[in-house]
Scaffold this motif. Structure first.
Motif, PDB file in Angstrom:
ATOM      1  N   ARG A 495      37.775   1.986 -20.710  1.00 40.99           N
ATOM      2  CA  ARG A 495      37.272   3.051 -20.046  1.00 40.99           C
ATOM      3  C   ARG A 495      37.961   4.341 -20.255  1.00 40.99           C
ATOM      4  O   ARG A 495      37.424   5.214 -20.310  1.00 40.99           O
ATOM      5  N   ALA A 496      39.558   4.125 -20.112  1.00 40.08           N
ATOM      6  CA  ALA A 496      40.295   5.187 -20.456  1.00 40.08           C
ATOM      7  C   ALA A 496      40.096   5.846 -21.814  1.00 40.08           C
ATOM      8  O   ALA A 496      40.069   6.959 -22.112  1.00 40.08           O
ATOM      9  N   LEU A 497      39.929   4.919 -22.786  1.00 38.74           N
ATOM     10  CA  LEU A 497      39.666   5.096 -24.111  1.00 38.74           C
ATOM     11  C   LEU A 497      38.337   5.803 -24.370  1.00 38.74           C
ATOM     12  O   LEU A 497      38.152   6.542 -25.278  1.00 38.74           O
ATOM     13  N   ARG A 498      37.216   5.217 -23.636  1.00 38.76           N
ATOM     14  CA  ARG A 498      35.892   5.928 -23.706  1.00 38.76           C
ATOM     15  C   ARG A 498      35.887   7.374 -23.295  1.00 38.76           C
ATOM     16  O   ARG A 498      35.157   8.196 -23.989  1.00 38.76           O
ATOM     17  N   ALA A 499      36.649   7.555 -22.052  1.00 40.07           N
ATOM     18  CA  ALA A 499      36.784   8.908 -21.775  1.00 40.07           C
ATOM     19  C   ALA A 499      37.606   9.833 -22.734  1.00 40.07           C
ATOM     20  O   ALA A 499      37.194  11.175 -22.918  1.00 40.07           O
ATOM     21  N   HIS A 500      38.581   9.463 -23.452  1.00 40.18           N
ATOM     22  CA  HIS A 500      39.189  10.304 -24.633  1.00 40.18           C
ATOM     23  C   HIS A 500      38.311  10.439 -25.652  1.00 40.18           C
ATOM     24  O   HIS A 500      38.024  11.411 -26.308  1.00 40.18           O
ATOM     25  N   SER A 501      37.622   9.242 -26.125  1.00 38.68           N
ATOM     26  CA  SER A 501      36.858   9.399 -27.262  1.00 38.68           C
ATOM     27  C   SER A 501      35.670  10.449 -27.084  1.00 38.68           C
ATOM     28  O   SER A 501      35.324  11.225 -27.690  1.00 38.68           O
ATOM     29  N   LEU A 502      35.056  10.226 -25.996  1.00 35.38           N
ATOM     30  CA  LEU A 502      34.055  11.290 -25.489  1.00 35.38           C
ATOM     31  C   LEU A 502      34.358  12.821 -25.571  1.00 35.38           C
ATOM     32  O   LEU A 502      33.907  13.569 -26.052  1.00 35.38           O
ATOM     33  N   ALA A 503      35.696  12.947 -24.933  1.00 41.88           N
ATOM     34  CA  ALA A 503      36.242  14.341 -24.927  1.00 41.88           C
ATOM     35  C   ALA A 503      36.889  14.930 -26.386  1.00 41.88           C
ATOM     36  O   ALA A 503      36.461  16.014 -26.534  1.00 41.88           O
ATOM     37  N   GLU A 504      37.112  13.977 -27.250  1.00 35.12           N
ATOM     38  CA  GLU A 504      37.709  14.417 -28.553  1.00 35.12           C
ATOM     39  C   GLU A 504      36.509  14.011 -29.699  1.00 35.12           C
ATOM     40  O   GLU A 504      36.695  14.351 -30.713  1.00 35.12           O
ATOM     41  N   ASP A 505      35.234  13.756 -29.352  1.00 39.34           N
ATOM     42  CA  ASP A 505      34.393  13.214 -30.089  1.00 39.34           C
ATOM     43  C   ASP A 505      34.956  12.312 -31.298  1.00 39.34           C
ATOM     44  O   ASP A 505      34.737  12.632 -32.477  1.00 39.34           O
ATOM     45  N   SER A 506      35.614  11.129 -30.981  1.00 38.05           N
ATOM     46  CA  SER A 506      36.264  10.249 -31.869  1.00 38.05           C
ATOM     47  C   SER A 506      35.948   9.091 -31.548  1.00 38.05           C
ATOM     48  O   SER A 506      34.851   8.748 -30.591  1.00 38.05           O
ATOM     49  N   ARG A 507      36.462   8.184 -32.564  1.00 40.56           N
ATOM     50  CA  ARG A 507      36.089   6.814 -32.452  1.00 40.56           C
ATOM     51  C   ARG A 507      37.420   5.847 -32.291  1.00 40.56           C
ATOM     52  O   ARG A 507      38.540   6.248 -32.767  1.00 40.56           O
ATOM     53  N   VAL A 508      37.204   4.554 -31.824  1.00 39.73           N
ATOM     54  CA  VAL A 508      38.325   3.641 -32.091  1.00 39.73           C
ATOM     55  C   VAL A 508      37.715   2.546 -32.815  1.00 39.73           C
ATOM     56  O   VAL A 508      36.688   2.284 -33.187  1.00 39.73           O
ATOM     57  N   VAL A 509      38.796   1.973 -33.741  1.00 37.96           N
ATOM     58  CA  VAL A 509      38.869   0.716 -34.465  1.00 37.96           C
ATOM     59  C   VAL A 509      39.654  -0.138 -34.143  1.00 37.96           C
ATOM     60  O   VAL A 509      40.885  -0.271 -33.619  1.00 37.96           O
ATOM     61  N   SER A 510      39.016  -1.515 -34.209  1.00 37.26           N
ATOM     62  CA  SER A 510      39.895  -2.726 -33.994  1.00 37.26           C
ATOM     63  C   SER A 510      39.612  -4.020 -35.345  1.00 37.26           C
ATOM     64  O   SER A 510      38.828  -3.764 -35.705  1.00 37.26           O
TER      65      SER A 510
END
Length: 639
Positions: A495-510
């Motif tokens: 959920r912390a990664l979600r907050a960061h991604s929404l703030a930066e308009d970015s994505r995560v890869v795994s």
């Protein structure tokens, strides 16, 4: 009232049959459920559950820039006006900001069960079933091996079809009494359900839903004096349905176009073929499979089926029940019977190249037909047994064999067929004991004889229901809540990664499926993950600009997974790991430089790249320690 009370109890307690407990910090179920979670149905716990939970977290469905949205396939809503009407219960998942997620998840998952319990028994009673047999049909469908081993996906199709058909029947009845506005309103309500057979999993809509719809249509129009009313009601329902499905297709046109043009399933064509006996009549022997290994590249779900043996009981008793069945009831039964014969020919005869050109049938893989032909057979058997009960009560048995002799004959035929088919199961199920097929034959024959002997009594219905429920009761767990996907340190980190991604308009890869499931379930925008509807060609053009790998990535019902061991500076490589698993092999710098706006990478392996810097502490998920890396474009990293 009882179905509603049961549904309310499930919702309030947050109970589902999901195996999402396999998605945990340790990689194994630690609590919060009764029974074991089995990994075999990864379509449910590794795909459907995270996608549904992502809608709860996000307020609308989510998807990767490589993949189209899942709305059409999973019948969820992203808020578009028309699909929000058509996918009515899908809107429950959009209420996560206001109501408990576990309750909403249970409400969404239990909706099809509620529809089936509310609609199928009264619908079958219109077709001539007595009350005990109408409820036996529910038990035979709900507890069929093809239902329990496929996470009740067939029940979702049958519940929607039954609800739409029953509403049409009610609409005709109200209109026939002169209540035209009520009738047209109910017909419009039917139009909310029946068009949904064109989405979700269409092959099973054709084998499970369409026979019931056609039977309802013939039932309504067979009486001359009521034909005009019936056609008017059907037309009203069809008009509403066509408007809704056309509007939903328009709102999801990109996804629909992509799905229809995928290598699989869009462009796939099949032909009829003769299948093994265990695929047809082996359902009664499919119990106690949890501890066995299925060979031939299959698994328990792939060899599961519904009770086609019910069709044999119907065929044996139908001539005796025919004279004691009303004309319109005969119309519905004959329609079901003809459709069953068509499906049966598809799985017992070799159609050759001709089959690939038959509209509708060519979209049906024979194995999928064999798995589900037993559902309309169960409905037909319950209708025929009800007619047989009327024949006996009206004194017609004096010209027939004695009742007990007839019941024993039916039981013997059923036992022989079941024993032969189940006896072939050890060829694909390693270590399956011979007593299992023998027991299946004896019990199934005895149950068939009991139903034939007392077709108007609740006792054989109770016995049969108990037998089929016990045969599959251990396949799916009873799960309370959402487990570690919502309440764990890893979920907090997601959920912390979600907050960061929404703030930066970015994505995560795994690079791991379980990690992607955690991220998606908590609403984190990801690259990769689920490609259930079809690819986004513009996105894949970034990965594969020369279209060298189009035959691999142009698929629906697939999973896209990244790996980070590619050659630095080289273009990504797309690998077909298996039919439904697409792997993109690349490196951290390519990801950082791409137009996908990826700025976080999660993996269990150490990344040695100038574009990746490890940040924060590690987190544990799926029994492994994961590291989070911040990605920096190569030009920035070199400077």
């Amino acid at each position: 009232m009882l179905p509603w009370l049961g549904y309310l109890a499930l919702v309030v307690s947050g109970v589902t049959t999901s195996s999402l407990g396999l998605l945990s910090r340790s990689g194994s179920v630690t609590g919060g459920q009764w029974g074991a979670s089995l990994p075999v149905r990864s379509d449910e716990w590794l795909t459907a559950a995270p996608l549904e939970l992502s809608t709860l977290a996000n307020g609308s469905t989510m998807h990767s820039p490589l993949s189209n949205g899942p709305d059409l396939i999973y019948q969820m809503s992203s808020g578009s006006p028309i699909e929000s009407v058509l996918f009515l219960e899908g809107n429950l998942l959009r209420l996560g900001a206001w109501l408990p997620d576990s309750m909403l998840f249970a409400a969404f998952r239990g909706w099809s069960w509620l529809l089936l319990a509310l609609a199928l028994p009264p619908l079958l009673r219109r077709f001539g079933a007595n009350r005990p047999m109408s409820w036996l049909a529910v038990a035979l469908c709900m507890a069929a091996p093809a239902a329990v081993w496929w996470s009740f996906m067939p029940i979702r199709v049958l519940g929607i079809a039954a609800a739409g058909c029953y509403l049409l029947v009610l609409a005709a009845e109200r209109a026939q009494r002169g209540h035209w506005w009520r009738g047209l309103g109910l017909a419009a309500a039917a139009g909310l359900f029946l068009p949904r057979l064109l989405t979700y999993y269409v092959p099973w809509s054709l084998t499970i839903g369409v026979p019931l719809v056609l039977a309802t249509g013939t039932y309504l129009v067979c009486r001359k004096g009521e034909r005009r009313v019936a056609l008017t009601v059907i037309g009203a329902g069809a008009a509403v349905g066509l408007f809704l499905v056309a509007g939903t297709f328009w709102e999801n046109w990109t996804a629909l176009h992509a799905e229809l043009n995928t290598v699989y399933p869009g462009l796939r064509r099949s032909s009829g073929a003769a299948l093994e006996p265990f695929q047809l009549f082996g359902a009664p022997g499919l119990f106690d499979l949890e501890g066995h290994v299925v060979g031939g590249g299959l698994n328990q779900s792939e060899i599961s089926s519904a009770y086609l043996i019910c069709g044999v009981v119907a065929a044996l008793l139908w001539p005796l029940a025919w004279a004691h069945t009303a004309t319109r009831e005969r119309a519905a039964q004959v329609t079901l019977g003809l459709f069953i014969l068509l499906e049966l020919s598809w799985v017992t005869l070799t159609w050759g190249e001709l089959g690939e050109h038959v509209p509708g049938l060519s979209s049906l893989p024979p194995a999928r037909v064999a798995q589900t032909i037993g559902f309309p057979c169960a409905l037909l058997m319950c209708l025929v047994l009800s007619g047989w009960a009327r024949a006996r009560s009206e004194g017609a048995t004096s010209r027939m064999s004695p009742e007990l002799r007839r019941a024993l004959l039916v039981g013997v035929v059923v036992a022989v067929l079941t024993g032969y088919a189940s006896g072939r199961l050890p060829a694909v199920v390693e270590g399956m004991p011979t007593w299992q097929s023998t027991t299946a034959a004896v019990v199934t024959g005895a149950v068939a004889a009991l139903l034939t002997w007392r077709p108007a009594s609740w006792l054989p219905v109770a016995v049969t229901s108990l037998v089929v429920v016990l045969a599959g009761v251990t396949v799916n767990p009873i799960t309370f809540g959402l487990g570690d996907l919502r309440t764990s340190p890893a979920a907090d980190r997601a959920r912390a990664l979600r907050a960061h991604s929404l703030a930066e308009d970015s994505r995560v890869v795994s690079d791991a499926m379980a990690t992607n499931a955690l991220l998606v379930a908590n609403g984190v925008p990801v690259l990769g993950g689920y490609q259930v509807t079809g690819p986004v060609e513009r996105g894949w053009a970034e990965v594969d600009p020369a279209d060298r790998y189009e035959d691999i990535w142009n698929r629906g019902a697939s999973y896209v997974l990244f790996s980070f061991d590619g050659q630095p500076g080289a273009d990504p490589t797309v690998i077909e790991v298996q039919n439904d698993l697409i792997q993109v092999r690349t490196d951290a710098c390519w990801l950082a430089d791409s137009r996908f706006d990826v700025d976080r990478l999660i993996t269990a392996v150490r990344i040695d790249s100038p574009c990746a810097d490890r940040i924060g502490r590690r987190m544990t998920w799926g029994g492994v320690d994961l590291f989070v890396y911040a990605l920096t474009p190569s030009r920035t990293a070199s400077s």
